[in-house]
Design a protein around this motif. Structure first.
Motif, PDB file in Angstrom:
ATOM      1  N   GLU A 144     -20.477  -8.673  -1.447  1.00 31.48           N
ATOM      2  CA  GLU A 144     -19.637  -7.609  -2.004  1.00 31.48           C
ATOM      3  C   GLU A 144     -19.742  -6.314  -1.211  1.00 31.48           C
ATOM      4  O   GLU A 144     -18.729  -5.628  -0.986  1.00 31.48           O
ATOM      5  N   ALA A 145     -20.936  -5.967  -0.765  1.00 32.19           N
ATOM      6  CA  ALA A 145     -21.090  -4.734   0.007  1.00 32.19           C
ATOM      7  C   ALA A 145     -20.299  -4.809   1.310  1.00 32.19           C
ATOM      8  O   ALA A 145     -19.644  -3.835   1.717  1.00 32.19           O
ATOM      9  N   ASP A 146     -20.331  -5.974   1.960  1.00 36.10           N
ATOM     10  CA  ASP A 146     -19.569  -6.150   3.194  1.00 36.10           C
ATOM     11  C   ASP A 146     -18.070  -6.093   2.910  1.00 36.10           C
ATOM     12  O   ASP A 146     -17.297  -5.512   3.686  1.00 36.10           O
ATOM     13  N   ALA A 147     -17.654  -6.696   1.804  1.00 31.01           N
ATOM     14  CA  ALA A 147     -16.240  -6.675   1.439  1.00 31.01           C
ATOM     15  C   ALA A 147     -15.761  -5.251   1.211  1.00 31.01           C
ATOM     16  O   ALA A 147     -14.678  -4.858   1.670  1.00 31.01           O
ATOM     17  N   ARG A 148     -16.555  -4.469   0.508  1.00 32.73           N
ATOM     18  CA  ARG A 148     -16.174  -3.075   0.264  1.00 32.73           C
ATOM     19  C   ARG A 148     -16.120  -2.285   1.570  1.00 32.73           C
ATOM     20  O   ARG A 148     -15.235  -1.440   1.756  1.00 32.73           O
ATOM     21  N   ALA A 149     -17.042  -2.575   2.465  1.00 32.09           N
ATOM     22  CA  ALA A 149     -17.046  -1.877   3.753  1.00 32.09           C
ATOM     23  C   ALA A 149     -15.802  -2.233   4.558  1.00 32.09           C
ATOM     24  O   ALA A 149     -15.197  -1.358   5.209  1.00 32.09           O
ATOM     25  N   ARG A 150     -15.418  -3.498   4.532  1.00 34.89           N
ATOM     26  CA  ARG A 150     -14.213  -3.914   5.261  1.00 34.89           C
ATOM     27  C   ARG A 150     -12.973  -3.203   4.724  1.00 34.89           C
ATOM     28  O   ARG A 150     -12.144  -2.704   5.481  1.00 34.89           O
ATOM     29  N   VAL A 151     -12.839  -3.189   3.413  1.00 33.58           N
ATOM     30  CA  VAL A 151     -11.676  -2.537   2.803  1.00 33.58           C
ATOM     31  C   VAL A 151     -11.688  -1.041   3.106  1.00 33.58           C
ATOM     32  O   VAL A 151     -10.662  -0.452   3.459  1.00 33.58           O
ATOM     33  N   ALA A 152     -12.852  -0.413   3.009  1.00 32.00           N
ATOM     34  CA  ALA A 152     -12.963   1.030   3.243  1.00 32.00           C
ATOM     35  C   ALA A 152     -12.689   1.397   4.689  1.00 32.00           C
ATOM     36  O   ALA A 152     -12.268   2.529   4.978  1.00 32.00           O
ATOM     37  N   SER A 153     -12.912   0.457   5.623  1.00 31.87           N
ATOM     38  CA  SER A 153     -12.718   0.765   7.040  1.00 31.87           C
ATOM     39  C   SER A 153     -11.248   0.825   7.426  1.00 31.87           C
ATOM     40  O   SER A 153     -10.900   1.334   8.489  1.00 31.87           O
ATOM     41  N   GLN A 154     -10.381   0.305   6.568  1.00 28.61           N
ATOM     42  CA  GLN A 154      -8.947   0.296   6.860  1.00 28.61           C
ATOM     43  C   GLN A 154      -8.253   1.491   6.208  1.00 28.61           C
ATOM     44  O   GLN A 154      -8.844   2.214   5.415  1.00 28.61           O
ATOM     45  N   ALA A 155      -7.005   1.671   6.573  1.00 29.19           N
ATOM     46  CA  ALA A 155      -6.215   2.743   5.962  1.00 29.19           C
ATOM     47  C   ALA A 155      -6.162   2.554   4.450  1.00 29.19           C
ATOM     48  O   ALA A 155      -6.231   1.437   3.945  1.00 29.19           O
ATOM     49  N   SER A 156      -6.010   3.647   3.734  1.00 26.22           N
ATOM     50  CA  SER A 156      -5.928   3.580   2.280  1.00 26.22           C
ATOM     51  C   SER A 156      -4.598   2.967   1.842  1.00 26.22           C
ATOM     52  O   SER A 156      -3.612   2.967   2.587  1.00 26.22           O
ATOM     53  N   ASP A 157      -4.582   2.454   0.617  1.00 27.92           N
ATOM     54  CA  ASP A 157      -3.328   1.946   0.058  1.00 27.92           C
ATOM     55  C   ASP A 157      -2.261   3.029   0.066  1.00 27.92           C
ATOM     56  O   ASP A 157      -1.084   2.758   0.337  1.00 27.92           O
ATOM     57  N   GLU A 158      -2.661   4.251  -0.218  1.00 26.34           N
ATOM     58  CA  GLU A 158      -1.695   5.354  -0.281  1.00 26.34           C
ATOM     59  C   GLU A 158      -1.016   5.575   1.058  1.00 26.34           C
ATOM     60  O   GLU A 158       0.196   5.795   1.137  1.00 26.34           O
ATOM     61  N   ARG A 159      -1.790   5.499   2.134  1.00 29.15           N
ATOM     62  CA  ARG A 159      -1.208   5.694   3.466  1.00 29.15           C
ATOM     63  C   ARG A 159      -0.241   4.564   3.804  1.00 29.15           C
ATOM     64  O   ARG A 159       0.823   4.815   4.396  1.00 29.15           O
ATOM     65  N   ARG A 160      -0.600   3.335   3.466  1.00 31.84           N
ATOM     66  CA  ARG A 160       0.304   2.215   3.752  1.00 31.84           C
ATOM     67  C   ARG A 160       1.582   2.325   2.931  1.00 31.84           C
ATOM     68  O   ARG A 160       2.688   2.149   3.446  1.00 31.84           O
ATOM     69  N   LEU A 161       1.433   2.595   1.644  1.00 28.27           N
ATOM     70  CA  LEU A 161       2.613   2.661   0.777  1.00 28.27           C
ATOM     71  C   LEU A 161       3.540   3.804   1.171  1.00 28.27           C
ATOM     72  O   LEU A 161       4.755   3.723   0.965  1.00 28.27           O
ATOM     73  N   ALA A 162       2.979   4.851   1.764  1.00 29.90           N
ATOM     74  CA  ALA A 162       3.789   6.013   2.150  1.00 29.90           C
ATOM     75  C   ALA A 162       4.791   5.676   3.248  1.00 29.90           C
ATOM     76  O   ALA A 162       5.818   6.353   3.368  1.00 29.90           O
ATOM     77  N   ILE A 163       4.518   4.648   4.059  1.00 27.20           N
ATOM     78  CA  ILE A 163       5.443   4.317   5.141  1.00 27.20           C
ATOM     79  C   ILE A 163       6.274   3.070   4.822  1.00 27.20           C
ATOM     80  O   ILE A 163       7.054   2.618   5.653  1.00 27.20           O
ATOM     81  N   ALA A 164       6.114   2.528   3.620  1.00 25.23           N
ATOM     82  CA  ALA A 164       6.781   1.266   3.279  1.00 25.23           C
ATOM     83  C   ALA A 164       8.259   1.466   2.978  1.00 25.23           C
ATOM     84  O   ALA A 164       8.638   2.396   2.264  1.00 25.23           O
ATOM     85  N   ASP A 165       9.086   0.584   3.525  1.00 22.09           N
ATOM     86  CA  ASP A 165      10.478   0.468   3.094  1.00 22.09           C
ATOM     87  C   ASP A 165      10.594  -0.556   1.968  1.00 22.09           C
ATOM     88  O   ASP A 165      11.441  -0.432   1.087  1.00 22.09           O
ATOM     89  N   VAL A 166       9.742  -1.580   2.038  1.00 21.28           N
ATOM     90  CA  VAL A 166       9.705  -2.633   1.025  1.00 21.28           C
ATOM     91  C   VAL A 166       8.242  -2.891   0.686  1.00 21.28           C
ATOM     92  O   VAL A 166       7.411  -3.013   1.586  1.00 21.28           O
ATOM     93  N   VAL A 167       7.933  -2.969  -0.606  1.00 21.62           N
ATOM     94  CA  VAL A 167       6.589  -3.309  -1.052  1.00 21.62           C
ATOM     95  C   VAL A 167       6.647  -4.655  -1.765  1.00 21.62           C
ATOM     96  O   VAL A 167       7.448  -4.838  -2.687  1.00 21.62           O
ATOM     97  N   ILE A 168       5.829  -5.585  -1.321  1.00 22.15           N
ATOM     98  CA  ILE A 168       5.716  -6.881  -1.987  1.00 22.15           C
ATOM     99  C   ILE A 168       4.380  -6.910  -2.714  1.00 22.15           C
ATOM    100  O   ILE A 168       3.316  -6.836  -2.089  1.00 22.15           O
TER     101      ILE A 168
END
Length: 204
Positions: free
Chosen positions: A151-175
């Motif tokens: 779990e600690a590694d999983a959280r680190a992997r997710v935290a190392s990437q862009a936030s959901d907010e940043r991704r959703l901000a550039i989305a034209d379509v969200v699935i």
């Protein structure tokens, strides 16, 4: 049409890409390009070894991906240094493959499956940006339950990437991919119908 498909780790992005390929899209996988460019004899691998040390190479000369991952996920500066080596090469090779796909079929729908779109290529001239979205806690649970990650590694992997907010901000379509597989595929099929209609409309 040139689409960028992105999403955080364990967001279901690969499922979406596979469905689009079934429907007739040409899918170009950024992760696969990275692996090709990091093969022995490639300039990218030589640059990685020069930057981070030969200890990241296996006895056969291949990259020790696990060792490299341990370095970059624990160190933001190291990750930025790696990206500075890899991203330009991937950008050049992906652009070449986009051109080849459209040369083969001017009406092709080309999908670039790219995890690090926000980090590396948000301003490229995409016709559409599609984001696979599941909450971070859902993705962490998938990493633990489906990929056997600590779990600690999983959280680190997710935290190392862009936030959901940043991704959703550039989305034209969200699935949305948090629910059942059938619901995700239904959303992808609706997207494909939209793309087909646009393609037909563009020719008329």
């Amino acid at each position: 049409m040139l689409l960028a498909l992105t999403g955080g780790i364990a967001s279901g992005k690969s499922t979406i890409a596979a469905r689009l390929a079934e429907r007739g899209a040409v899918v170009i996988d950024a992760d696969a390009l990275v692996r090709e460019l990091q093969q022995p004899g490639q300039p990218v691998l030589a640059a990685i070894a020069a930057e981070f040390g030969d200890h990241l190479l296996l006895p056969d000369g291949a990259l020790d991906r696990a060792a490299l991952g341990a370095v970059i996920f624990a160190d933001d500066d190291a990750r930025h240094r790696l990206n500075a080596i890899v991203h330009p090469a991937v950008g050049e090779e992906s652009a070449r493959r986009f051109r080849a796909a459209f040369a083969a079929d001017a009406d092709a729908v080309v999908v670039y499956d790219v995890p690090l779109l926000v980090e590396a290529r948000p301003d490229d001239p995409w016709d559409l940006v599609v984001v696979a979205h599941a909450p971070a806690e859902t993705r962490i649970r998938r990493l633990v339950e489906l990929r056997g990650m600590d779990e600690a590694d999983a959280r680190a992997r997710v935290a190392s990437q862009a936030s959901d907010e940043r991704r959703l901000a550039i989305a034209d379509v969200v699935i949305e991919t948090e629910g059942e597989l059938a619901a995700t595929l239904e959303q992808v099929d609706r997207l494909w119908e939209r793309l087909v209609q646009h393609r037909v409309g563009g020719r008329s």
